[in-house]
Design an enzyme around this catalytic site. Structure first.
Site, PDB file in Angstrom:
ATOM      1  N   GLY A 223      12.702  -5.184 -45.410  1.00 33.65           N
ATOM      2  CA  GLY A 223      12.645  -6.225 -44.380  1.00 33.65           C
ATOM      3  C   GLY A 223      11.277  -6.309 -43.709  1.00 33.65           C
ATOM      4  O   GLY A 223      10.939  -7.314 -43.091  1.00 33.65           O
ATOM      5  N   CYS A 274      27.170  -8.254 -40.132  1.00 33.74           N
ATOM      6  CA  CYS A 274      28.310  -8.940 -39.521  1.00 33.74           C
ATOM      7  C   CYS A 274      29.159  -9.638 -40.582  1.00 33.74           C
ATOM      8  O   CYS A 274      29.828 -10.630 -40.299  1.00 33.74           O
ATOM      9  CB  CYS A 274      27.831  -9.938 -38.483  1.00 33.74           C
ATOM     10  SG  CYS A 274      27.139  -9.151 -37.023  1.00 33.74           S
ATOM     11  N   GLY A 275      29.088  -9.173 -41.812  1.00 32.68           N
ATOM     12  CA  GLY A 275      29.981  -9.701 -42.838  1.00 32.68           C
ATOM     13  C   GLY A 275      29.419 -10.862 -43.642  1.00 32.68           C
ATOM     14  O   GLY A 275      30.173 -11.571 -44.321  1.00 32.68           O
ATOM     15  N   THR A 277      27.150 -10.956 -46.386  1.00 35.39           N
ATOM     16  CA  THR A 277      27.216 -10.798 -47.837  1.00 35.39           C
ATOM     17  C   THR A 277      28.665 -10.717 -48.301  1.00 35.39           C
ATOM     18  O   THR A 277      29.036 -11.296 -49.326  1.00 35.39           O
ATOM     19  CB  THR A 277      26.432  -9.552 -48.290  1.00 35.39           C
ATOM     20  OG1 THR A 277      25.105  -9.674 -47.808  1.00 35.39           O
ATOM     21  CG2 THR A 277      26.406  -9.434 -49.797  1.00 35.39           C
ATOM     22  N   ASP A 291      21.224 -14.648 -48.482  1.00 37.18           N
ATOM     23  CA  ASP A 291      20.419 -14.360 -47.292  1.00 37.18           C
ATOM     24  C   ASP A 291      19.608 -15.539 -46.747  1.00 37.18           C
ATOM     25  O   ASP A 291      19.606 -15.749 -45.549  1.00 37.18           O
ATOM     26  CB  ASP A 291      19.482 -13.176 -47.576  1.00 37.18           C
ATOM     27  CG  ASP A 291      18.965 -12.515 -46.310  1.00 37.18           C
ATOM     28  OD1 ASP A 291      19.694 -12.509 -45.298  1.00 37.18           O
ATOM     29  OD2 ASP A 291      17.833 -12.002 -46.318  1.00 37.18           O
TER      30      ASP A 291
HETATM   31  C1  SPV Z   1      18.798  -8.702 -42.565  1.00 41.26           C
HETATM   32  O1  SPV Z   1      18.677  -7.713 -41.813  1.00 41.26           O
HETATM   33  O2  SPV Z   1      19.117  -9.821 -42.154  1.00 41.26           O
HETATM   34  C2  SPV Z   1      18.561  -8.549 -43.997  1.00 41.26           C
HETATM   35  C3  SPV Z   1      17.847  -7.385 -44.457  1.00 41.26           C
HETATM   36  O3  SPV Z   1      18.872  -9.423 -44.745  1.00 41.26           O
HETATM   37  S1  SPV Z   1      16.199  -7.472 -44.039  1.00 41.26           S
HETATM   38  O4  SPV Z   1      15.442  -7.566 -45.258  1.00 41.26           O
HETATM   39  O5  SPV Z   1      15.919  -6.240 -43.338  1.00 41.26           O
HETATM   40  O6  SPV Z   1      15.961  -8.606 -43.194  1.00 41.26           O
HETATM   41 MN    MN Z   2      19.126 -11.271 -43.642  1.00 46.81          MN
END
Ligand code: SPV
Ligand code: MN
Length: 623
Positions: A223, A274-275, A277, A291
């Site tokens: 992230g 929060c569900g 995926t 995402d």
């Molecule tokens: C999130 O945290 O919303 C993700 C993982 O999808 S990240 O790559 O950390 O953003």
């Molecule tokens: Mn994300």
């Protein structure tokens, strides 16, 4: 640039793009890698990335074929690189703009650039730097945005290979144009075995809107490090909000109701953990993205959405055979998969909530691990990090949606917004119209989780689950949403969901797979299958429809009592929520009028309802 040999230089020169060469030269000179390798779209080049990730020990092979483990830096439970670093992610802006948006970390551009370029000076010393080319969104489509990535992390380069569409050939088609995003990343100095970022205190992620680029240093967690993920989302949000489209924190799924010969596409935004995926991966449905999506107004009068990714970087916590059967199966069978920050024992990954007893002993992100191990602060170290993740290609899954790579994206019929809310909103509800739906999205609240650094369990406002990535003022963002819907002949229906409602004793009111029933109801609504009850907060389902849906989809008896507990209008809580939302939005200038109109109307209708019924909680059977 004597660190680039002739064959690699030829691959760069073949692009005929002076701008690419300029960027490479500038950052190779600054970061000083010992070697530079250019990765094209060939299998040979892509295999090289995977092999090097193992050789440099950023990943290690596990027992099942294709499975590898990667760890991110860890010092203690509160000082680590296991999640997004919000505090050190800064949007570089002019002196005038600095500090003027309450929800956005801003820094004066010149100052920020000076700081990060100094940190990046020599940051790749002794490392090999890879240059990769990608296409965000399907190739050759209105959605496509090209992206160039320089990184000295083979884990980053490998992850991007699983998550994004290769774009070397697309760059050739650019014909020398500078119309692309670019990302420079370095893990910085590494320490230990496996090697992880040493200088976490010098972790910086600076977003330079002016140059369509993000510079990221001293981190490995995806992230923070992967340019194409949340860093590109920020650049895309800027572009979308200055043009006429949307760049959102959405999954895309095909909803396929039983016995009805149709599939309707839905997007959904939920804060991390929060569900999100698991909604996109619900059994019997198809996944086109988990995402990030771009949405555009299409000639057919609908919004069309495309997944800018082609893989999943998902939270592994609580993925088990019962609650998330599709993902669990994918993670326990051979295929190219990167696990991160889980426990490994004898080449097998273990994680929190995997349905097995906690395995004692093995290696995790803290090194050698045993039950009861504590960090320096005396805090217990769980076997797998709560934000541990897996990375796979959607193409590996048998629930892949056939339109994943469609250059026209998919027609969006509905949008879900949800958060982690234990006491206020019902499990599902449909907005009264597009503007009210934008309001619903804008007023998501959620109790914080482990996906970002900081305290857990604190309620915060999460407009469109996109606030973490916002780079334009909230008012401008909402206005863009309102306008987007007004240009559509068939705007998507908007639904709010809440999977986390609890009873007085703190027990969840819903089973994990119940979300399938809310999704099926919403899909039916977009096709005129179900009537609904009109309330001040939106349309709620009728008992008889839910009873039938629970029976057909989960073979569960959904009782009147369940319905009353879950769908009663909790007037006092809802009014308090409106107060919190009002207080938040009042901090920002130029919030569009429609937002205040919807808020006022909702408040006055809730008050009227409470007077009429003379109570604070009203059963849906009474409405
Ligand atoms: C999130 O945290 O919303 C993700 C993982 O999808 S990240 O790559 O950390 O953003
Ligand atoms: Mn994300």
């Amino acid at each position: 640039m004597e660190v680039i040999d002739q064959p690699n230089l030829e691959k760069l020169n073949a692009l005929n793009n002076k701008y690419v060469l300029k960027i490479v030269k500038e950052f190779v000179n600054l970061c000083k890698p010992s070697k530079v390798t250019v990765i094209t779209d060939t299998k040979e080049d892509i295999d090289y990335v995977r092999i090097r990730a193992i050789e440099v020990k950023e990943e290690e092979n596990l027992t099942l074929e294709g499975h590898t483990i990667h760890y991110d830096g860890f010092l203690t439970m509160s000082n680590h690189d296991q999640a997004r670093d919000k505090a050190n992610t800064q949007i570089l802006v002019s002196k005038k703009e600095k500090g003027s948006y309450p929800w956005i970390n801003t820094m004066e551009r010149e100052k920020g650039l000076n700081e990060i370029l100094e940190i990046m000076d020599g940051c790749m010393e002794g490392h090999e730097c890879v240059i990769r080319f990608f296409c965000l969104g399907p190739k050759n489509s209105k959605f496509s945005i090209l992206a160039l990535q320089l990184t000295d992390s083979f884990y980053v380069a490998h992850s991007e290979d699983l998550l994004y569409r290769a774009g070397y050939k697309e760059f050739k088609r650019l014909n020398g144009s500078n119309d692309f995003f670019y990302f420079i990343h370095s893990s910085g100095e590494l320490i230990g075995d496996p090697p992880v970022t040493k200088n976490l205190e010098k972790r910086r992620i600076y977003v330079d809107l002016q140059e369509d680029r993000v510079l990221s240093v001293n981190n490995q967690y995806a992230g923070n490090s992967l340019g194409l993920k949340k860093l590109a989302l920020r650049l895309a949000i800027y572009k979308a909000n200055n043009e006429d489209w949307l760049a959102e924190h959405y999954f895309i799924m095909g909803v396929d109701p039983k016995g009805k010969d149709r599939v309707s596409y839905f997007c959904g935004a939920f804060p991390s953990a929060c569900g999100k995926t698991s909604t996109a991966m619900l059994p019997g449905q198809t996944i086109a993205g988990d995402d990030i999506a771009y949405l555009r107004v299409w000639e057919d009068g609908y919004a069309h959405a495309a997944n800018i990714e082609r893989g999943i970087f998902g939270i592994i916590k609580d993925v088990n055979a019962e609650d998330d059967p599709v993902i669990f199966d994918a993670l326990t069978t051979p295929r190219e998969t990167i696990f991160s920050n889980v426990l490994i024992s004898n080449g097998t990954p273990y994680w929190i909530g995997d349905g097995r007893d906690i395995h004692d002993g093995g290696l995790n992100y803290s090194g050698k691990w045993n039950i009861g191990k504590k960090d320096e602060d005396g805090k217990e170290i769980p076997h797998s990090h709560p934000n541990a993740r897996y990375t796979i290609r959607i193409e590996e899954l048998n629930n892949i949606d056939p339109n994943l790579h469609n250059p026209d994206g998919v027609q969006v019929h509905g949008i879900f917004y949800g958060g982690r809310d234990s006491d206020t909103m019902p499990p599902v509800l449909e907005s009264l119209n597009w503007e009210h739906g934008v309001f619903l999205g804008a007023s998501i609240e959620s109790e914080t989780t482990s996906a970002t650094l900081g305290a857990e369990g604190v309620r915060s406002q999460q407009p469109m689950a996109n606030l973490d990535f916002l780079v334009v003022p909230l008012g401008k963002y909402l206005k863009n949403h309102q306008k987007f819907g007004s240009r559509l002949k068939y705007p998507p229906r908007i639904f709010s969901t809440n999977y986390f409602l609890k009873n007085k004793d703190g027990k969840y009111l819903n089973g994990i797979l119940d979300k399938l029933c809310w999704v099926i109801w919403a899909e039916g609504r977009t096709n005129g299958d179900y009537d609904a009850i009109n309330t001040p907060i939106g349309f709620i389902p009728q008992y008889k429809d839910l009873k039938e849906i629970f029976k057909i989809y989960l073979n569960k008896e959904y009782s009147e009592n369940d319905y009353i507990e879950q769908f009663s209008i909790r007037i006092q809580y809802l009014l308090e929520k409106l107060d919190r939302i009002e207080a938040m939005y009042k901090k920002e200038k130029n919030i569009p009028d429609f937002f205040w109109r919807v808020l006022k109307k909702q408040r006055s209708e809730l008050l009227t309802l409470s007077i009429k019924y003379n109570k604070e909680v009203i059963s849906p059977f009474e409405l």
